[in-house]
Each structure stands twice: as structure tokens, then as C-alpha cells.
Scaffold this motif. Structure first.
Motif, PDB file in Angstrom:
ATOM      1  N   GLY A   1       0.752  -1.167   0.054  1.00  0.00           N
ATOM      2  CA  GLY A   1       0.083  -0.070   0.124  1.00  0.00           C
ATOM      3  C   GLY A   1       0.899   1.199   0.017  1.00  0.00           C
ATOM      4  O   GLY A   1       2.156   1.246   0.184  1.00  0.00           O
ATOM      5  N   ALA A   2       0.377   2.477  -0.292  1.00  0.00           N
ATOM      6  CA  ALA A   2       1.008   3.753  -0.477  1.00  0.00           C
ATOM      7  C   ALA A   2       1.608   3.713   0.962  1.00  0.00           C
ATOM      8  O   ALA A   2       0.752   3.742   1.950  1.00  0.00           O
ATOM      9  N   GLY A   3       2.957   4.220   0.851  1.00  0.00           N
ATOM     10  CA  GLY A   3       3.569   4.548   2.412  1.00  0.00           C
ATOM     11  C   GLY A   3       4.310   3.278   3.036  1.00  0.00           C
ATOM     12  O   GLY A   3       4.728   3.625   3.962  1.00  0.00           O
ATOM     13  N   ALA A   4       4.269   2.288   2.044  1.00  0.00           N
ATOM     14  CA  ALA A   4       5.032   1.098   2.547  1.00  0.00           C
ATOM     15  C   ALA A   4       6.638   1.187   2.461  1.00  0.00           C
ATOM     16  O   ALA A   4       6.891   1.912   1.491  1.00  0.00           O
ATOM     17  N   HIS A   5       7.260   0.459   3.070  1.00  0.00           N
ATOM     18  CA  HIS A   5       8.587   0.344   3.085  1.00  0.00           C
ATOM     19  C   HIS A   5       9.042  -1.208   2.877  1.00  0.00           C
ATOM     20  O   HIS A   5       8.452  -2.153   3.313  1.00  0.00           O
ATOM     21  N   ILE A   6      10.359  -1.331   2.337  1.00  0.00           N
ATOM     22  CA  ILE A   6      10.960  -2.684   2.546  1.00  0.00           C
ATOM     23  C   ILE A   6      12.443  -2.577   3.313  1.00  0.00           C
ATOM     24  O   ILE A   6      12.790  -1.537   3.338  1.00  0.00           O
ATOM     25  N   ASP A   7      12.834  -3.674   4.001  1.00  0.00           N
ATOM     26  CA  ASP A   7      13.997  -3.699   4.672  1.00  0.00           C
ATOM     27  C   ASP A   7      14.899  -4.458   3.676  1.00  0.00           C
ATOM     28  O   ASP A   7      14.480  -5.336   2.662  1.00  0.00           O
ATOM     29  N   VAL A   8      16.224  -3.872   3.340  1.00  0.00           N
ATOM     30  CA  VAL A   8      17.038  -4.283   2.487  1.00  0.00           C
ATOM     31  C   VAL A   8      18.461  -4.772   2.971  1.00  0.00           C
ATOM     32  O   VAL A   8      18.818  -3.782   3.849  1.00  0.00           O
TER      33      VAL A   8
ATOM     34  N   ASN B   1       3.887  -1.478   6.559  1.00  0.00           N
ATOM     35  CA  ASN B   1       3.508  -0.106   6.191  1.00  0.00           C
ATOM     36  C   ASN B   1       3.123   0.575   7.499  1.00  0.00           C
ATOM     37  O   ASN B   1       2.279  -0.047   8.199  1.00  0.00           O
ATOM     38  N   HIS B   2       4.015   1.432   8.077  1.00  0.00           N
ATOM     39  CA  HIS B   2       3.636   2.292   9.375  1.00  0.00           C
ATOM     40  C   HIS B   2       3.205   3.707   8.804  1.00  0.00           C
ATOM     41  O   HIS B   2       3.208   4.419   9.820  1.00  0.00           O
ATOM     42  N   PHE B   3       3.047   3.904   7.714  1.00  0.00           N
ATOM     43  CA  PHE B   3       2.699   5.239   7.210  1.00  0.00           C
ATOM     44  C   PHE B   3       1.528   5.237   6.441  1.00  0.00           C
ATOM     45  O   PHE B   3       1.587   5.500   5.250  1.00  0.00           O
ATOM     46  N   PRO B   4       0.443   4.694   6.570  1.00  0.00           N
ATOM     47  CA  PRO B   4      -0.562   4.169   5.555  1.00  0.00           C
ATOM     48  C   PRO B   4      -1.468   5.371   5.473  1.00  0.00           C
ATOM     49  O   PRO B   4      -1.814   6.324   6.370  1.00  0.00           O
ATOM     50  N   LEU B   5      -2.010   5.289   4.202  1.00  0.00           N
ATOM     51  CA  LEU B   5      -3.247   6.467   3.852  1.00  0.00           C
ATOM     52  C   LEU B   5      -4.384   5.969   4.554  1.00  0.00           C
ATOM     53  O   LEU B   5      -4.716   4.844   4.478  1.00  0.00           O
TER      54      LEU B   5
END
Length: 322
Positions: free
Chosen positions: A39-46, A102-106
Motif C-alpha cells: 500500500g501507499a506509504g509502505a517500505h521494505i528492509d534491504v 507499512n507504518h505510514f498508511p493512507l
């Protein structure tokens, strides 16, 4: 909260210079399979290298399943992640990543105001794509040091929402700079504000909005770096592991995570600055000294969880649910 393992292998299918000191990486499944939805605002760990995991927001359209796109700023104050991504990671490389989180969801809103500072544009741009796709009412303000340091200018100009985006450059004329006092002067009960960027930018937006009467629940943030903590009064304390009863001393110059790792107790960490929540751990007894930017005020007040990567203790002992 459990952290997600780095369970996906992706190939770097594209590496592009987006602006001065900003590179984007396109990541795809090596066998052409769809990637997990986000979802918008999501991130991944790399996993940038064996000993280094960093987080990057996804900045492509959230309905795309054939790729992830991340943007990385070369940061002179980097602890190794951005330089490794810029210099060591090349097209064709395989990377280990987590599924999106996602800790920053719309959230639903009558209107959405998007505010991006520098590389903080990555999750904000993804939100703009989503809002435009759903026909939502929104506006976006994008602040950078100069046009040359402004990533995704061509992409935004070619988008269907270009007229909703205003650019503000630090080296530009005074009249084009972002006037937060004017923009946020009148709280709107139907509007939500999303802001991402350097800590100083976020703090300026939040303080201006709160001074104008915007309620905290309408303000949504994601920090890319932790706050600078005063460590001059730090002292040692004990952490006790509930499952085994083992107790360890955390000296003034080490974090809880470091002490636990030294004693064979692994907690997954990512940002190491208290902004991502990956290492969030339940506290059964004791009072944490919260130094994160992830938990909200009421969660800090509950004192039943903390971030061992940066937070400490106000009480002599913390008993952890480990």
C-alpha cells in the motif's frame, strides 16, 4: 509486534540517477513472479551487506506487482547504507529484502495534503499516485534544496496529477518558497496531512500545524532519521529476560540491542535510530526512557513496549518479554 524476516530475493533490474546524489533502484523477482502487494506509504528492509540492513520506502504505483522502486539519497552522514547502495549495488545484483510493511498508511479523508522534504518524497509520491488513481482530492508540496536535487521531476510533470504538485526550492525566489503559516493557517476537519523528510522539516510542519489548531490525529509522519539524543546523563541499568531470568547490565555507552546481541539474544533491527519499529519489544516491568520517533505519545505513556535499538530505562531494571 513481530518483525518480518528478509525472506525475498530480488534482482536489481534497473539503477538510475534521478537527481544529484539520488539514485533509484528497480527490484523484481528473478523468475518474473509477482511481488507481494503493498500500500501507499509502505517500505521494505534491504540487506545492503551482511552486517547492514536499511529501510527504503516504495515509490512506484502501489498497484504494480512486477517491481518495487526505491530511491536512495547519498548521505554524507550515512552510517554506511546509502554509500553502499550507491557504490556497491549494481544492475544484475541479487538482494535480500523483506516483504513490504507499512507504518505510514493512507487513511480515509475528504482531502489529503502531502508534504515532502528532499528524499522524503518517496512515500509521498506513492501516496500521490494512489490518490490520483482513486480520484481523491489532494495537493502535494515538494521542498528541495535546488532543482538539480529534485528527484522525479520528469515523472511528476508527465503524471495526471502534475497540476496538484507545487515545487519549492531553497535556492529559489522568496515568493516560491513554502509558506507553512499560510498553508496551515485554518484547520480543516476533513483534511489529513502527511509529511515525510528530514527531522527539521517534519518538526516545522508539526509545530506550525499544532500552533494553528490542527488536531494530532490528523497529522501523519514518517521520519527517516532519529532525533539527536542528549546522552550526557546516561547511566547503566539492568535488563532481565522474562523467559530465562537472565539479567544483563547495559552500560552508558551501549544500547540494549548491543548488550543482548553480545549475549546471544538476537532482536531484528533495521534503522537503529528508533524510527521504524522493527525492534519493538514488550516491556513487562519497569519504565523505559523512550527515545524513538516511532511510537505515539499515548504509546509512550503506556510503557509496555520500547525500542531497544535506542531507548533506555528510567527505572533500575527493565523486564523484557523475550
Amino acid at each position: 509486534m513481530s518483525s518480518q524476516p528478509l525472506s525475498l530475493i530480488v534482482e536489481v533490474t534497473g539503477k538510475r540517477q534521478e537527481a544529484e546524489d539520488i539514485v533509484t533502484f528497480e527490484l523484481a523477482d528473478p523468475h518474473g513472479r509477482p511481488l507481494p502487494a503493498f500500500g501507499a506509504g509502505a517500505h521494505i528492509d534491504v540487506r545492503v551487506r551482511d552486517d547492514l540492513i536499511r529501510q527504503y520506502s516504495l515509490c512506484n504505483h502501489p498497484e504494480e506487482r512486477d517491481r518495487y522502486l526505491v530511491g536512495v539519497l547519498r548521505d554524507p552522514a550515512s552510517r554506511g547504507g546509502s554509500e553502499a547502495m550507491h557504490d556497491a549495488i549494481q544492475e544484475g545484483d541479487l538482494l535480500q529484502i523483506s516483504a513490504p510493511k507499512n507504518h505510514f498508511p493512507l487513511k480515509p479523508a475528504g482531502r489529503t495534503l502531502l508534504l515532502a522534504g528532499g528524499i522524503g518524497v518517496t512515500p509521498i509520491l506513492c501516496m500521490a499516485e494512489r490518490l490520483a488513481h482513486t480520484g481523491a482530492d489532494f495537493a502535494m508540496h515538494y521542498c528541495t534544496r535546488s532543482p538539480e536535487r529534485t528527484a522525479f521531476r520528469d515523472r511528476i510533470a508527465a503524471s495526471g496529477f502534475a497540476e496538484r504538485v507545487r515545487f519549492h526550492f531553497d535556492d529559489g525566489a522568496p515568493e516560491q518558497k513554502l509558506d507553512l503559516q499560510r498553508l496551515l493557517a485554518t484547520p480543516d476537519p476533513d483534511t489529513r496531512i502527511y509529511v515525510c523528510g528530514p527531522s527539521g522539516f517534519i518538526d516545522a510542519v508539526l509545530s506550525t500545524a499544532k500552533a494553528s489548531g490542527w488536531p494530532a490525529e490528523r497529522l501523519h509522519t514518517e521520519y527517516f532519521a532519529g532525533a539527536v539524543a542528549d546522552t550526557s546523563d546516561d547511566d547503566s541499568f539492568e535488563v532481565r529476560i522474562a523467559s530465562s531470568g537472565a539479567s544483563f547490565t547495559v552500560p552508558a555507552d551501549k544500547t540494549v540491542h548491543q548488550v543482548l546481541a553480545d549475549n546471544g539474544i538476537d532482536i531484528m533491527v533495521s534503522c537503529e535510530q528508533g524510527v521504524c519499529g522493527t525492534c519493538l519489544t514488550r516491556v513487562l516491568e519497569g519504565e523505559p526512557d523512550h527515545r524513538d520517533l516511532f511510537l505515539e505519545d499515548h504509546e509512550h505513556a503506556a510503557n509496555d513496549q520500547f525500542t531497544p535499538c535506542c531507548s533506555r530505562a528510567k527505572s533500575p531494571v527493565l523486564v523484557l518479554d523475550l
